[in-house]
Design an enzyme around this catalytic site. Structure first.
Site, PDB file in Angstrom:
ATOM      1  N   GLU A 161      32.380 -42.536  35.061  1.00 23.00           N
ATOM      2  CA  GLU A 161      32.542 -43.861  35.681  1.00 23.00           C
ATOM      3  C   GLU A 161      33.200 -43.628  37.032  1.00 23.00           C
ATOM      4  O   GLU A 161      34.263 -42.978  37.089  1.00 23.00           O
ATOM      5  CB  GLU A 161      33.421 -44.779  34.832  1.00 23.00           C
ATOM      6  CG  GLU A 161      32.768 -45.180  33.526  1.00 23.00           C
ATOM      7  CD  GLU A 161      33.624 -46.139  32.700  1.00 23.00           C
ATOM      8  OE1 GLU A 161      34.425 -46.910  33.284  1.00 23.00           O
ATOM      9  OE2 GLU A 161      33.499 -46.095  31.463  1.00 23.00           O
TER      10      GLU A 161
ATOM     11  N   ASN B 271      35.645 -43.506  24.429  1.00 23.95           N
ATOM     12  CA  ASN B 271      35.756 -43.818  25.849  1.00 23.95           C
ATOM     13  C   ASN B 271      37.188 -44.208  26.149  1.00 23.95           C
ATOM     14  O   ASN B 271      37.773 -45.039  25.441  1.00 23.95           O
ATOM     15  CB  ASN B 271      34.828 -44.997  26.197  1.00 23.95           C
ATOM     16  CG  ASN B 271      35.066 -45.526  27.599  1.00 23.95           C
ATOM     17  OD1 ASN B 271      34.649 -44.897  28.565  1.00 23.95           O
ATOM     18  ND2 ASN B 271      35.757 -46.652  27.721  1.00 23.95           N
ATOM     19  N   GLU B 272      37.747 -43.633  27.176  1.00 26.77           N
ATOM     20  CA  GLU B 272      39.126 -43.961  27.591  1.00 26.77           C
ATOM     21  C   GLU B 272      40.031 -44.137  26.371  1.00 26.77           C
ATOM     22  O   GLU B 272      40.681 -45.171  26.207  1.00 26.77           O
ATOM     23  CB  GLU B 272      39.140 -45.209  28.498  1.00 26.77           C
ATOM     24  CG  GLU B 272      38.420 -44.964  29.812  1.00 26.77           C
ATOM     25  CD  GLU B 272      38.628 -46.039  30.880  1.00 26.77           C
ATOM     26  OE1 GLU B 272      39.233 -47.087  30.587  1.00 26.77           O
ATOM     27  OE2 GLU B 272      38.164 -45.828  32.013  1.00 26.77           O
TER      28      GLU B 272
ATOM     29  N   TYR C 282      38.202 -45.171  39.898  1.00 23.26           N
ATOM     30  CA  TYR C 282      37.852 -46.390  40.641  1.00 23.26           C
ATOM     31  C   TYR C 282      38.810 -46.512  41.811  1.00 23.26           C
ATOM     32  O   TYR C 282      39.954 -46.087  41.725  1.00 23.26           O
ATOM     33  CB  TYR C 282      38.006 -47.622  39.746  1.00 23.26           C
ATOM     34  CG  TYR C 282      36.993 -47.693  38.618  1.00 23.26           C
ATOM     35  CD1 TYR C 282      35.703 -48.149  38.855  1.00 23.26           C
ATOM     36  CD2 TYR C 282      37.341 -47.319  37.319  1.00 23.26           C
ATOM     37  CE1 TYR C 282      34.774 -48.232  37.817  1.00 23.26           C
ATOM     38  CE2 TYR C 282      36.410 -47.394  36.284  1.00 23.26           C
ATOM     39  CZ  TYR C 282      35.136 -47.853  36.543  1.00 23.26           C
ATOM     40  OH  TYR C 282      34.213 -47.934  35.530  1.00 23.26           O
TER      41      TYR C 282
ATOM     42  N   GLU D  88      26.783 -51.076  30.936  1.00 20.74           N
ATOM     43  CA  GLU D  88      27.640 -51.490  29.824  1.00 20.74           C
ATOM     44  C   GLU D  88      27.282 -52.922  29.445  1.00 20.74           C
ATOM     45  O   GLU D  88      26.832 -53.702  30.292  1.00 20.74           O
ATOM     46  CB  GLU D  88      29.120 -51.413  30.267  1.00 20.74           C
ATOM     47  CG  GLU D  88      30.085 -51.860  29.189  1.00 20.74           C
ATOM     48  CD  GLU D  88      31.548 -51.534  29.501  1.00 20.74           C
ATOM     49  OE1 GLU D  88      31.863 -51.279  30.677  1.00 20.74           O
ATOM     50  OE2 GLU D  88      32.352 -51.545  28.557  1.00 20.74           O
TER      51      GLU D  88
ATOM     52  N   GLN E 109      28.773 -50.080  38.038  1.00 17.55           N
ATOM     53  CA  GLN E 109      27.713 -49.977  37.057  1.00 17.55           C
ATOM     54  C   GLN E 109      26.395 -50.250  37.777  1.00 17.55           C
ATOM     55  O   GLN E 109      26.423 -50.678  38.928  1.00 17.55           O
ATOM     56  CB  GLN E 109      27.951 -50.945  35.917  1.00 17.55           C
ATOM     57  CG  GLN E 109      29.291 -50.677  35.210  1.00 17.55           C
ATOM     58  CD  GLN E 109      29.536 -51.535  33.958  1.00 17.55           C
ATOM     59  OE1 GLN E 109      28.737 -52.364  33.560  1.00 17.55           O
ATOM     60  NE2 GLN E 109      30.701 -51.320  33.329  1.00 17.55           N
TER      61      GLN E 109
HETATM   62  O1  AHR Z   1      33.402 -50.070  34.039  1.00 20.09           O
HETATM   63  C1  AHR Z   1      34.297 -51.032  33.579  1.00 20.09           C
HETATM   64  C2  AHR Z   1      35.348 -50.462  32.634  1.00 20.09           C
HETATM   65  O2  AHR Z   1      36.177 -49.580  33.329  1.00 20.09           O
HETATM   66  C3  AHR Z   1      34.844 -49.648  31.466  1.00 20.09           C
HETATM   67  O3  AHR Z   1      34.487 -50.447  30.401  1.00 20.09           O
HETATM   68  C4  AHR Z   1      36.017 -48.790  31.127  1.00 20.09           C
HETATM   69  O4  AHR Z   1      35.662 -47.547  30.585  1.00 20.09           O
HETATM   70  C5  AHR Z   1      36.770 -48.652  32.445  1.00 20.09           C
HETATM   71  O5  AHR Z   1      38.113 -48.923  32.302  1.00 20.09           O
END
Ligand code: AHR
Length: 483
Positions: free
Chosen positions: A293, A175-176, A242, A27, A340
């Site tokens: 992600e 995205n999101e 995450y 990103e 990432q």
């Molecule tokens: O990877 C960092 C961020 O996490 C991304 O930009 C977003 O899609 C997610 O919230």
């Protein structure tokens, strides 16, 4: 110490492990692209068309089957036309993601990204702009990239050096969008998606389209319900996950084991999402789950430090456990992209000026590479020592390649105890292994000590008849090739 038996079952394999489950995500955030992988063509850091060569070679060696760009949250502010044509004519824009606002001179744009993906041998995955974009803008990007017709847009692509279409296979529609991508309701987003996807299909019916799911059942169900009866417009549902457990470096024993538990939670999340999709869509249409992600997001990785975090052996173990779940869910997962690739979050490479080094997680990816495209096997693990919560201390995943050889990857989750293991059920003549460990799970690599955590040869004795024997050190990962 009790011996753990890992037994591989030949009947009814789970399915083929798509190489795309080992994908990456870059990103325009912090130092992932600019000042990370991308140094610019005029940099004195050796580069391939602006991409630093050391990282390119390392990532090629590790294997990058699919690469997602330019966001993340960045995607819903990004206008692709800013990043084509001669670099000196490109506008300077405000780039935005995750509370970081940066000046983007757009020297890294579509032609540069697609060149990089091709050099890596990766399928490209472009995330489109729904938040501030239009269906026409995304259709134009698709035409610029993939059309074989002679149009103004394809002439622009040719002027940018690509005579032939790039045939970008994956296109994210936002995205999101439940959050940074516009704070839509699921029904609003689904209606938008339907409009975008209908138009994109006209431009290139072969492009695979990704809809933005979330971690709530309500979002996913309502979104899919609203799309009905147009499931043919959806190829993949994107979800993100995450996790963290205590500080990145100074974690205690409880944090260490909580990280193991967090890593194990990805699989049920995927399985739950698959149930929702199957419930909505039925058996007539297949929609894959793109976990586009994922990874460890430590509390230290905030916008004030460009979302950078130390990348420890604990994170590499967390990735290995995550891969075990991916293999078990390979029939419903179509893609996964760690977040990432460089410097930001759960990175595989880190850079500092002229220095580039590999993180422990890089080595997990490299050691698990033989599983890509192989057939995931069922296995049972018995007799393992226990972790403080009573769960098994040893976990494993196994796959069979087209030539009949096996790859078995093992994790000893225990912080302090080593684990003798017998591998049975695969027979074969030879076995050779690699192990990844260090004196502490908090061990990291750095510019000054780049190989503190690096794979080492791993002793495997025994035979196909009696079983293959090895002893896993505490907090370690091993991969054994049995041929
Ligand atoms: O990877 C960092 C961020 O996490 C991304 O930009 C977003 O899609 C997610 O919230």
């Amino acid at each position: 110490m009790a011996e753990t038996l890992v037994f591989i079952h030949h009947r009814n394999p789970i399915g083929v492990i798509s190489p795309r489950l080992y994908g990456q995500f870059i990103e325009h955030l912090g130092r992932c692209c600019y000042d990370g992988l991308w140094v610019g063509k005029n940099s004195d850091i050796p580069n391939n068309e602006g991409w630093r060569t050391d990282a390119l070679v390392a990532l090629e060696t590790m294997g990058v089957p699919v690469l997602r760009w330019p966001g993340g949250c960045y995607a819903d502010h990004y206008h692709w036309r800013d990043g084509i044509g001669p670099a000196e004519n490109r506008p300077r824009r405000l780039g935005m993601s995750c509370g970081l606002t940066v000046e983007d001179d757009n020297t890294l744009g579509t032609p540069e990204f697609l060149h990089y993906a091709a050099e890596l041998g990766a399928d490209a995955y472009l995330a489109g702009n729904v938040g501030t974009g239009t269906p026409q803008e995304l259709c134009d990007w698709l035409e610029y990239c993939n059309s074989a017709f002679d149009t103004d847009l394809t002439r622009m692509r040719k002027a940018d050096g690509a005579e032939k279409p790039w045939n970008v296979p994956f296109w994210g529609v936002g995205n999101e969008n439940w959050g940074c991508g516009g704070n839509f309701t699921p029904a609003q987003y689904a209606l938008e998606y339907k409009r975008y996807a209908t138009m994109l299909r006209h431009i290139d019916p072969s492009a695979q389209l990704v809809i933005c799911g979330w971690d709530t059942e309500e979002w996913n169900r309502t979104m899919l319900e609203t799309i009905r009866p147009h499931f043919d417009l959806v190829d993949h549902v994107s979800i993100h996950r995450y996790w963290s457990a205590g500080p990145a470096l100074t974690f205690n024993e409880d944090d260490y084991y909580n990280m193991i538990k967090e890593s194990d939670k990805t699989e049920p999340y995927v399985a739950r999402t698959a149930q929702i999709i199957a419930g909505a869509v039925g058996s007539r249409h297949t929609i894959g789950i793109a976990l586009d992600e994922w990874g460890v997001w430590s509390p230290e990785a905030r916008h004030t430090v460009n979302y950078e975090e130390p990348s420890t052996l604990r994170d590499a173990i967390s990735a290995a456990i995550t891969f075990e779940g991916f293999h078990r869910q390979c029939q419903v997962m179509s893609m996964a992209n760690i977040a990432q690739t460089a410097n930001v979050l759960h990175a595989c490479v880190q850079t500092e000026g002229k220095n580039m080094w590999l993180t422990p997680t890089y080595h997990t990816f490299a050691m698990y590479r033989p599983h890509q495209g192989a057939t995931a096997m069922h296995l049972t693990v018995t007799g393992s020592h226990s972790l403080p919560d009573g769960s098994q201390g040893v976990s494993a995943t196994a796959s069979r390649a087209a030539d009949g050889s096996f790859t078995v990857s093992l994790v000893n989750r225990h912080l302090e105890n080593s684990a003798p293991v017998r591998l049975a059920g695969c027979g074969m003549q030879t076995a050779e292994g690699k192990v990844l460990t260090a004196d502490s799970p908090a061990a990291v690599n750095s510019a000054s000590v780049p190989e503190k955590v690096a794979p080492a040869p791993f002793e495997v004795t025994g035979s196909g008849e009696e079983g293959w024997l090895c002893t896993l050190p505490p907090h370690s990962i091993a991969t054994i090739r049995i041929a």
